[in-house]
Write a protein that holds these residues in place. Structure first.
Motif, short mmCIF file in Angstrom:
data_model
loop_
_atom_site.label_atom_id
_atom_site.label_comp_id
_atom_site.label_asym_id
_atom_site.label_seq_id
_atom_site.Cartn_x
_atom_site.Cartn_y
_atom_site.Cartn_z
N LEU A 28 0.83 -1.21 0.00
CA LEU A 28 0.00 0.00 0.00
C LEU A 28 0.87 1.26 0.00
O LEU A 28 0.52 2.26 -0.64
N GLY A 29 2.00 1.20 0.72
CA GLY A 29 2.89 2.36 0.74
C GLY A 29 3.48 2.65 -0.63
O GLY A 29 3.51 3.80 -1.07
N ILE A 30 3.97 1.60 -1.30
CA ILE A 30 4.52 1.78 -2.65
C ILE A 30 3.44 2.25 -3.61
O ILE A 30 3.67 3.14 -4.45
N SER A 31 2.24 1.68 -3.48
CA SER A 31 1.14 2.08 -4.37
C SER A 31 0.78 3.55 -4.17
O SER A 31 0.52 4.28 -5.14
N ALA A 32 0.78 4.00 -2.90
CA ALA A 32 0.48 5.41 -2.62
C ALA A 32 1.58 6.33 -3.13
O ALA A 32 1.32 7.41 -3.68
N ALA A 33 2.84 5.90 -2.98
CA ALA A 33 3.97 6.74 -3.43
C ALA A 33 4.00 6.86 -4.94
O ALA A 33 4.45 7.89 -5.47
N ARG A 34 3.54 5.85 -5.65
CA ARG A 34 3.57 5.85 -7.11
C ARG A 34 2.22 6.17 -7.73
O ARG A 34 2.01 5.94 -8.93
N ALA A 35 1.29 6.69 -6.91
CA ALA A 35 -0.05 7.00 -7.42
C ALA A 35 0.02 8.05 -8.52
O ALA A 35 0.78 9.01 -8.45
N LYS A 36 -0.80 7.85 -9.54
CA LYS A 36 -0.85 8.76 -10.67
C LYS A 36 -2.26 9.33 -10.82
O LYS A 36 -3.23 8.75 -10.32
N LEU A 37 -2.36 10.45 -11.51
CA LEU A 37 -3.66 11.06 -11.73
C LEU A 37 -4.57 10.14 -12.53
O LEU A 37 -5.77 10.02 -12.25
N ILE A 38 -3.99 9.49 -13.53
CA ILE A 38 -4.73 8.48 -14.29
C ILE A 38 -4.24 7.12 -13.83
O ILE A 38 -3.14 6.69 -14.18
N PRO A 39 -5.03 6.43 -12.99
CA PRO A 39 -4.53 5.20 -12.37
C PRO A 39 -4.39 4.06 -13.36
O PRO A 39 -5.15 3.93 -14.32
N GLY A 40 -3.37 3.22 -13.09
CA GLY A 40 -3.25 1.97 -13.82
C GLY A 40 -4.18 0.93 -13.22
O GLY A 40 -5.00 1.22 -12.35
N ARG A 41 -4.03 -0.32 -13.67
CA ARG A 41 -4.94 -1.37 -13.19
C ARG A 41 -4.79 -1.62 -11.70
O ARG A 41 -5.78 -1.76 -10.98
N TRP A 42 -3.53 -1.71 -11.22
CA TRP A 42 -3.32 -2.00 -9.81
C TRP A 42 -3.83 -0.86 -8.94
O TRP A 42 -4.56 -1.09 -7.96
N GLN A 43 -3.45 0.37 -9.27
CA GLN A 43 -3.93 1.52 -8.51
C GLN A 43 -5.44 1.63 -8.58
O GLN A 43 -6.10 1.94 -7.59
N GLY A 44 -5.99 1.35 -9.75
CA GLY A 44 -7.45 1.40 -9.91
C GLY A 44 -8.16 0.38 -9.04
O GLY A 44 -9.21 0.66 -8.47
N ALA A 45 -7.56 -0.82 -8.92
CA ALA A 45 -8.17 -1.86 -8.08
C ALA A 45 -8.17 -1.46 -6.61
O ALA A 45 -9.17 -1.62 -5.90
N ILE A 46 -7.03 -0.92 -6.14
CA ILE A 46 -6.96 -0.48 -4.74
C ILE A 46 -7.93 0.67 -4.49
O ILE A 46 -8.64 0.69 -3.47
N GLU A 47 -7.98 1.63 -5.42
CA GLU A 47 -8.90 2.75 -5.25
C GLU A 47 -10.35 2.28 -5.27
O GLU A 47 -11.19 2.83 -4.54
N TRP A 48 -10.63 1.26 -6.07
CA TRP A 48 -12.00 0.72 -6.09
C TRP A 48 -12.39 0.15 -4.73
O TRP A 48 -13.52 0.38 -4.26
#
Length: 269
Positions: A56-76
């Motif tokens: 979760l820490g790495i995902s938050a640090a690499r978060a982008k305005l337009i999320p990829g699949r992994w970031q999109g799944a976590i945000e969902w």
């Protein structure tokens, strides 16, 4: 064939190594005999927590305005907890206060539950009563804090122990029940619901896989292998079912926690 059947029956008399309660009473393997002693299930909790925080820490640090699949799944998942659990029960204004707590609880319970089907862990980190009890204690500490903050200690206890609209003589019977519900029934039911489901899931999957090993490996003949194929299929089905139960129990625990905390507010009565 008759000889193979007789030999198989002789072996089957011993039976497979089915799980027992000892599977949940694990020996200490790190720092035994000290306050820092750890058995396998505690190590699973620690490792799962570290992995979850790193991911979760790495995902938050690499978060982008337009999320990829992994970031999109976590945000969902986060949005699901926010919109379908916290805001749905508490509303947006009040829910903001408890969103970090409920989201943390949901993610932690989900990951701990899923440890039961992860190779190498092979046991849910919530499959002993300690962890569900900690989560239930956290829930009811917040329940009391919210109620006392909103109503004061006296007002909170009055509303809990002496519900409005009840004839005074009924309080003789109702108040002891309310005390029992407040201090025992609610936290214990919340604890046992999670604990019992994860223990039952672990035992069911373990029984299927133990039977599979017995029929396919310990009794090597075609007749008994048919049963082994059946128990293997049942084990795979129950593993998939266990994934669903793991997510469902995280959802139920988070939903009930939100509902209980919301009940401590005056307008929720």
């Amino acid at each position: 064939m008759n000889e193979a059947l007789v030999n198989g029956l002789a072996l089957a008399a011993d039976g497979p190594d089915f799980p027992t309660v000892n599977d949940f009473l694990l020996p200490e393997i790190i720092f035994p005999g000290t306050p820092f002693a750890m058995d396998r299930i505690i190590m699973v909790r620690v490792i799962a927590t570290v992995i979850m925080l790193i991911i979760l820490g790495i995902s938050a640090a690499r978060a982008k305005l337009i999320p990829g699949r992994w970031q999109g799944a976590i945000e969902w998942v986060i949005e699901f907890v926010r919109d379908q659990i916290v805001y749905q029960v508490m509303g947006r204004e009040r829910g903001r206060r408890y969103l970090p707590m409920i989201t943390t609880m949901f993610f932690t319970i989900l990951v701990f539950n899923l440890c039961g089907i992860i190779p190498g862990f092979n046991i849910a980190a919530t499959a002993t009563i300690t962890m569900p009890l900690v989560f239930a204690g956290w829930c009811f500490c917040q329940y009391w804090i919210a109620g006392i903050r909103e109503k004061g200690l006296g007002g909170f206890l009055k509303d809990e122990l002496f519900p409005k609209g009840v004839p005074v003589p009924i309080y003789i019977l109702l108040t002891p029940i309310q005390i029992l519900e407040l201090l025992v029934i609610r936290p214990v039911s919340l604890t046992l619901r999670l604990f019992a489901n994860m223990v039952a899931g672990h035992i069911t999957v373990a029984v299927c896989l133990a039977a599979t090993q017995w029929f396919l490996i310990e009794i090597p003949n075609k007749l008994w292998s048919i049963l082994g194929v059946g128990t293997l299929a049942a084990g795979l089905i129950m593993t998939l079912f266990e994934i669903m139960v793991a997510a469902l129990q995280a959802f139920i625990f988070a939903m009930l926690t939100t509902a209980y905390i919301n009940m401590s507010y005056p307008e929720a009565e």
